[in-house]
Design an enzyme around this catalytic site. Sequence first.
Site, short mmCIF file in Angstrom:
data_model
loop_
_atom_site.label_atom_id
_atom_site.label_comp_id
_atom_site.label_asym_id
_atom_site.label_seq_id
_atom_site.Cartn_x
_atom_site.Cartn_y
_atom_site.Cartn_z
N SER A 147 38.17 -2.81 -52.36
CA SER A 147 36.71 -2.62 -52.42
C SER A 147 36.19 -2.32 -53.81
O SER A 147 34.99 -2.46 -54.05
CB SER A 147 36.30 -1.50 -51.48
N HIS A 187 37.14 -3.27 -45.35
CA HIS A 187 35.99 -3.90 -46.00
C HIS A 187 35.80 -5.35 -45.57
O HIS A 187 35.13 -6.13 -46.25
CB HIS A 187 36.12 -3.79 -47.52
N LYS A 205 31.60 1.04 -41.42
CA LYS A 205 30.99 0.24 -42.49
C LYS A 205 30.19 -0.90 -41.85
O LYS A 205 29.06 -0.68 -41.43
CB LYS A 205 32.06 -0.19 -43.48
N1 PLP Z 1 40.41 2.05 -46.22
C1 PLP Z 1 39.67 1.63 -47.25
C2 PLP Z 1 40.15 0.47 -48.04
C3 PLP Z 1 38.45 2.26 -47.57
O1 PLP Z 1 37.73 1.83 -48.60
C4 PLP Z 1 38.02 3.35 -46.78
C5 PLP Z 1 36.75 4.05 -47.05
O2 PLP Z 1 36.00 3.82 -47.94
C6 PLP Z 1 38.82 3.75 -45.72
C7 PLP Z 1 40.02 3.10 -45.46
C8 PLP Z 1 38.41 4.89 -44.83
O3 PLP Z 1 37.45 4.45 -43.92
P1 PLP Z 1 36.62 5.52 -43.10
O4 PLP Z 1 35.34 5.73 -43.84
O5 PLP Z 1 36.43 4.94 -41.74
O6 PLP Z 1 37.45 6.76 -43.06
#
Ligand code: PLP
Length: 407
Positions: free
Chosen positions: A189, A217, A248
């Site tokens: 991301s 993402h 998201k």
């Molecule tokens: N994995 C990635 C690649 C992320 O960018 C994020 C959060 O930004 C997460 C996992 C965690 O997601 P969550 O907000 O559902 O905890």
Amino acid sequence: MTYDSSLDIALQRLHDEGRYRTFIDVERERGNFPHAVRTKPDGSKQDVTIWCGNDYLGMGQHPVVLKAMHEAIDATGAGSGGTRNISGTTVYHKRLEAELSDLHHKEDALLFTSAYIANDATLSTLPKIFPGLVILSDSLNHASMIEGIRRNGGAKSIFKHNDLDDLRAKLEAVPANLPKLIAFESIYSMDGDFAPIEAILDLADEYNALTYIDEVHAVGMYGPRGGGVAERDGLMGRIDIINGTLAKAYGVMGGYIAASAKMCDAIRSYAPGFIFTTSLPPAVAAGAAASVAHLKTDTALRQQHQDGAAALKLRLKGLGMPLIDNGTHIVPVHVGDPVKCKMISDRLLDDFGIYVQPINFPTVPRGTERLRFTPSPVHGPEQVDALVNALDMLWSHCALNRAELAG
Ligand code: PLP
């Protein structure tokens, strides 16, 4: 040395490095995304446009989602009242897990309170199930994967980001009789780049390794039904564990893994991060299930999202902004200095009502500080114009470089 002075030193260090984080208090306005009202430190209000949200498709205000959440609250109340094993499994949780296993064409899915917890809990539990497991982890994996791998007591091997030669060398170095798992993301991301998923799966086949992909993402946004990049590329069936978020593109909250029934059963039975915590509120599960179900068919919204991102990138490129363009929906603009990055973000907010959080170390390496824009179908032409004009003005005013960074 007092406890207080240790706190002062730790906080001052962040100030000195220009990476002390401040919260921006915003309240989004339902029906009027990406508009929000900011409460400033002095208590006054400011209208702002959010340009750094991860509600990529605006599903957080979608009538289908809100209706499902209202109905669930009215029907069943606020919280779930328990952990999954002790009275906290409801029809709403089961329905959402069924939506998710169907989305990814897997036998089962397992809900967690966030994708962070899903990554951390799953990756830290796998060595208990596969004794001797070696996890091969991409060097740019998200903090939640790193944390899970770090404290799992098993062996790990970090391969260079998206580098297939290095991954092969690292696989080669693991004794053939040991179980292996390759952990990676479909879209990273911060740079918005794709993983070479198919080639990684080929290596996994060659070395008899399990595969774990974080599609946080991508779910909701890629693939004919929003199953992610692996669905788009016809690869879901070759991946052992798919991780995703409901926070998201799906606009609600929660995380999950989708895998074989046996894999989900084992994680469910061994992962403390699943067992010893209260399950999601039923209304959250209901809203997420409605969102996942809706996005299985709303391809127009997905297309609008991609078109919006492409249009913004074109405008920024036209101005010679140092855009990091790797072909995804994420639009990072390189600044390369934490103090300048924060200054531009502050000016955008205070002078133009444009909210974009600066991205600094440790989220990205030092010297690669950036502004990261997340255009969505709710950002209209006026908002895009306002953003592009403000950036143009600030870039000139601050004498920042306009050379484009190759993706
Ligand atoms: N994995 C990635 C690649 C992320 O960018 C994020 C959060 O930004 C997460 C996992 C965690 O997601 P969550 O907000 O559902 O905890």
